[in-house]
Design an enzyme around this catalytic site. Structure first.
Site, PDB file in Angstrom:
ATOM      1  N   SER A  88       3.183   2.400  -0.507  1.00 53.71           N
ATOM      2  CA  SER A  88       3.261   1.415  -1.588  1.00 53.71           C
ATOM      3  C   SER A  88       2.887   0.011  -1.104  1.00 53.71           C
ATOM      4  CB  SER A  88       4.689   1.376  -2.133  1.00 53.71           C
ATOM      5  OG  SER A  88       5.537   0.771  -1.174  1.00 53.71           O
TER       6      SER A  88
ATOM      7  N   VAL B  44       5.538  -1.985   1.053  1.00 49.99           N
ATOM      8  CA  VAL B  44       5.628  -1.525   2.436  1.00 49.99           C
ATOM      9  C   VAL B  44       4.329  -1.840   3.170  1.00 49.99           C
ATOM     10  CG1 VAL B  44       6.107   0.416   3.970  1.00 49.99           C
ATOM     11  CG2 VAL B  44       7.264   0.268   1.772  1.00 49.99           C
TER      12      VAL B  44
ATOM     13  N   GLU C 259      -3.824   2.136   2.461  1.00 52.00           N
ATOM     14  CA  GLU C 259      -4.162   2.875   1.238  1.00 52.00           C
ATOM     15  C   GLU C 259      -2.938   2.776   0.338  1.00 52.00           C
ATOM     16  OE1 GLU C 259      -6.993   5.091   0.542  1.00 52.00           O
ATOM     17  OE2 GLU C 259      -8.080   4.107   2.163  1.00 52.00           O
TER      18      GLU C 259
ATOM     19  N   CYS D 143      -1.729   9.076  -6.133  1.00 58.32           N
ATOM     20  CA  CYS D 143      -2.065   7.646  -6.141  1.00 58.32           C
ATOM     21  C   CYS D 143      -3.258   7.324  -7.031  1.00 58.32           C
ATOM     22  CB  CYS D 143      -2.321   7.150  -4.726  1.00 58.32           C
ATOM     23  SG  CYS D 143      -3.532   8.148  -3.851  1.00 58.32           S
TER      24      CYS D 143
END
Lengths: 451, 468
Positions: free
Chosen positions: B188, B191, B209, B243
């Site tokens: 995320s 983070v 990513e 995602c």
């Protein structure tokens, strides 16, 4: 600071309006930059002379020539660089359009350095404009004449909303770094590089960091010492040693140390005459703080040549130190001055180990008649870039990516690499809304057959 | 520093040079292939336990796509590793100029829980191919897969050069104190910031990513049945925990009307009348995620689905109609089997809506009119884009996969993974002779020398650009 917010707001709004995207616009801006360099050549050379006592020849060949070349190359190649790049398709996508599109990132920040204050702002700026971005330019305050000149000239030639210049020192830069950019290219030292990357992390901003380090120069016993030393002397003492890719120190066998010193001495006389201080071709240290820093590196060292200093004019003579201990101060930090330590090593293995035990440098140099030896040194070490049998020169080939690794930096630029650094490569797959039958295999309900 | 020993062990292996020869890299990659073959059943079982991943999906994403990446890499490694010779200027015609692909050294791969094998293994393929040593940190949330990786990967890879570290946030934080030469993180954005901040202390380059809300614009001119199928497939794959899943739909109120029965039909076609009984529909990975998603069901009105079962962490394939931009479902990345539809008046409004928000990892546009698809593509920005389908752009290994802005930085897949984990080193190998050619660059400077330098160094424009 309100001014920064306004500048950012305007740049972003103008970028969002799409003004900087058409290729015609970008090329028109680059053409204007070219006019600026040609029309204001005198002013640029004067600023460089005031900042670094750089003579006209040096300033022109080091800073202006390269910029003109980069502009010509970029304007020539931009349509081909910016074109969508079709990619190899697989069975499932055979009938589709698949390509990589080059898109601007948005509003980018270019932070320049003081040692080559013009080219280190211009080259990134060229790439950033070519890629279609808005660019905030922050020249180094240490080279204040060039910073002032850029602040005056860029708005005269370029779009005022898209390419603002922000001047100032540490407080202004810190403020600038709280803003959200879409890429930051910073040229400077490792310590500040960390600060820039930490600030960028808050906004998940990608960075290109062009830092520094101690670029080693290994001289093999089997080589034409006269030629090698002439080339090394040129690269080491240009700009009074204040070059991120200058050969920082020499590694060689003790048996040739004396000859290396003799050859460099002879070359120095050839380049600058008997009295270096009166040569118009030799620069000065940028300011008193750096003068004192470099001078202190001479303490306790065996000076084989040079060593004269004059604080009033920030003059440090081209200096060679011999039998330097790896633990001494001059071997701890990047010298960034006209002091060349020679560290003796007993073998190539020892030289390679010596290099690998230190932080990865921005550049690495190796001189030898033996091609295999050069290949071995390249293969067994790591560095931003390499020139074999010369120094500095890999910087001048724009097809080579110029950048560091480890503590010497991350990312690269020059030529097409600048364009790519400042672009987003967007994966695009355009399918047909028909031909649904080929999709059936991927939909549930699943069965062994589908798999 | 609990991991200092491990990192220095790997660093010693790295310095020994053993990961550099092509034969070594090929051997490790082939071992990874055997891992996928031998442990296929265990992988399907572990991911089923972790998030009810249907075995068809697990095979597709965790085995098949991974093997594709492996084969592309093995087929091309020799070519990728070669020095890339570059065009030279006049002065360097007799020199050798090339880009050398150097490994970075010791790299770290941090993987998330949603595609727990794929998202460590595909980066690892590139890391190995590029000649690095690697520490792999799988997600503790997909704990069955974590255990599988920790217990079995070491049987396949060289333990001096590749290690698996398990644990949660405290362990990852300690791990990040160490110096790595590259960090590859999937997860995320919050983070991602933490990882990049930790990396900055060591000037470690990173690939992040991340994610975001992937918009899916459906124009009024489209084949509603096909759109519904493709969107439903992309949304409900892995119970929405993807995602690049289409996060929300943008369409006119008329299209929303037309789409609803088509979506209903597609869901029934895929999962039957009761998706909870379908072996092809997954579950939510944890109670925390389940409760988070449950709270989003109050947005707009439930037009399809909406049923939940806490014991099974089951949330039905759900479509929410008339969702407002201020609703909870529009405040965060959904990452679940819920598809909100936000009504807009036209394409321009859809584009403005998209551009007012952080740039997403993926962007989708559906239309029979290719001009519409191209307009959406040209007037927006995103990591990647797929016209008239969902998810598929990431299965093509020749396309770079990565985000922009909040959705990430860097890219991988295929050769891009190899390039990500390599330092591209500019090398110029000059001739020791022909010293006279260098004379113009040496002091003492003269006008004549300057003229010569200008002539040899100058890049002249070939002709006026036709665009002007």
């Amino acid at each position: 600071m309100e001014r920064t917010q306004q500048i950012m707001g305007r740049a972003r709004a103008t970028f969002n309006s799409g003004r900087s995207r058409p290729l015609e616009f970008r090329i028109q801006q680059l053409k204007a930059l070219e006019r600026m360099v040609q029309e204001k050549e005198k002013e640029i050379l004067a600023a460089l002379k005031a900042d670094l006592n750089k003579c006209g020849h040096n300033a022109y060949s080091q800073e202006i020539l390269g910029v003109l070349g980069e502009l010509a190359l970029t304007m020539e190649q931009l349509p081909s660089w910016a074109a969508p790049q079709p990619v190899k398709k697989n069975l499932l996508t055979m009938r589709d359009e698949a390509y990589i599109g080059y898109e601007p990132l948005g509003v980018v920040l270019v932070i320049g350095a003081w040692n080559y204050p013009f080219v280190l702002v211009m080259q990134p700026l060229i790439g950033a404009i070519a890629a279609g971005n808005a660019v905030v330019v922050k020249p180094s305050e240490v080279s204040e004449n060039t910073a002032q000149l850029l602040a005056e000239l860029l708005p005269q030639y370029l779009d005022k909303d898209l390419y603002p210049v922000v001047t100032g020192g540490v407080p202004e830069t810190t403020e600038l770094l709280t803003q959200r950019f879409d890429h930051i290219l910073y040229t400077g030292n490792t310590a500040v590089g960390r600060i820039v990357m930490s600030a960028a992390a808050k906004h998940l901003t990608p960075v290109t960091l062009e830092l520094g380090g101690k670029s080693p120069c290994y001289i093999d016993k089997d080589c034409d010492l006269a030629v090698a030393c002439r080339r090394i002397t040129w690269g080491k003492y240009m700009n009074c040693g204040q070059t991120c890719i200058a050969p920082d120190y020499i590694l060689c066998d003790p048996s040739i140390q004396g000859k290396v010193v003799e050859n460099i001495k002879a070359t120095l006389k050839e380049f600058y005459g008997e009295d270096v201080k009166s040569s118009p071709d030799y620069e000065r240290i940028v300011n008193k703080r750096h003068f004192r820093r470099v001078k202190s590196l001479l303490e306790g060292q065996k000076i084989a040549h040079g060593g004269e200093t004059d604080e009033a004019s920030c003059f440090i003579a081209p200096t060679i130190l011999t039998d330097v201990s790896p633990e001494s101060k001059v071997m701890e930090e990047e010298i960034f001055g006209p002091v060349l330590p020679i560290v003796t090593v007993q073998s190539l293995d020892e030289a390679i180990e010596f290099i690998n035990h230190r932080e990865k440098p921005l550049a690495l140099y190796v001189f030898s008649n033996n091609k295999q030896l050069i290949k071995r040194v390249i293969s067994e070490t790591s560095s931003g870039g390499v020139t074999g049998n010369d120094v500095i020169m890999h910087f001048f080939l724009s097809t080579l990516p110029f950048g560091g690794v480890g503590h010497s930096g991350m990312g690269a630029y020059h030529g097409k690499h600048s364009f790519e650094t400042f672009s987003h490569r967007r994966a695009c797959l355009i399918k047909d809304l028909k031909m649904e039958s080929t999709n059936k295999m991927r939909y549930p309900p699943s069965s062994q057959k589908k798999v | 520093n609990p991991y200092a020993g491990l990192v220095s062990h790997l660093r010693a292996s790295w310095l020994s040079g053993k990961t550099r020869p092509m034969e070594y890299r090929v051997a490790q990659l082939e071992a990874l292939g055997r891992f996928l073959d031998d442990k296929k059943q265990e992988i399907l079982e572990a991911t089923e336990l972790d998030m009810g991943k249907p075995s068809f999906e697990a095979f597709f994403s965790e085995i098949l796509l991974c093997k594709n990446e492996l084969n592309v890499t093995l087929n091309n490694l020799c070519h990728w590793m070669k020095d890339e010779h570059v065009d030279k200027n006049l002065v360097m015609q007799l020199d050798s100029a090339f880009i050398r692909k150097d490994p970075y050294g010791v790299v770290l791969i941090i993987a998330p829980w949603n595609y727990p094998i794929h998202l460590f293994l595909v980066p690892l393929i590139g890391a190995i191919a590029a000649g690095n040593c690697t520490i792999i940190k799988p997600s503790e949330i997909s704990k069955n897969t974590e255990r599988l990786i920790a217990e079995t990967l070491s049987c396949y890879l060289d333990n001096d050069c590749f290690a698996v570290v398990t644990g949660g946030v405290p362990e990852t934080t300690r791990l990040l104190e160490n110096k790595f030469d590259y960090i590859f993180f999937t997860g995320s954005p919050p983070v991602g910031r933490i990882v990049m901040t930790a990396a900055a202390k060591h000037l470690t380059p990173v690939t992040l990513e991340l994610g975001g809300k992937n918009p899916c614009y459906v124009s009024d001119t489209c084949d509603v049945t096909n759109v519904a199928r493709r969107v439903a497939w992309g949304r409900f794959f892995n119970a929405g925990q993807t995602c690049i899943a289409p996060d929300y739909l943008l369409c006119t109120v008329e299209m929303q009307e037309k789409l609803m029965p088509a979506l209903r039909a597609a869901i029934t076609e895929f999962f039957g009348p009761n998706p909870q009984e379908s072996p092809d529909f997954g579950r939510i990975v944890s109670d925390k995620q389940f409760r988070r998603l449950q709270a989003l069901l109050g947005s707009g009105r439930v037009a399809i689905g909406g049923q939940t079962d806490e014991a099974e962490r089951y949330i039905a394939p759900t479509v929410l109609a008339d969702v407002l931009p201020s609703d909870p479902a529009m405040q965060e990345e959904i990452f679940g089997p819920i598809l909100p539809i936000v009504v807009i008046a036209n394409m321009d409004e859809a584009i403005d809506f998209i551009n007012a928000r952080p740039r997403p990892l993926a962007l989708y546009a559906f239309s029979c009119d290719s001009k519409v698809v191209n307009q959406v593509l040209e007037r927006t920005s995103s990591g990647g884009f797929c016209g008239n389908d969902t998810l598929m752009h990431v299965t093509l290994t020749s396309l770079p996969f990565g985000g922009i802005g909040n959705s990430g930085l860097g890219k991988y897949h295929g050769k891009f993974t190899f390039d990500t984990f390599s330092h591209h080193r500019g090398c110029l190998h000059r001739n020791m002779g022909l010293e006279t050619l260098n004379t113009p660059r040496y002091p003492p400077y003269t006008q004549q020398k300057l003229g010569l330098l200008t002539t040899t160094f100058e890049v002249k424009r070939k002709g006026t650009c036709t665009l002007l």
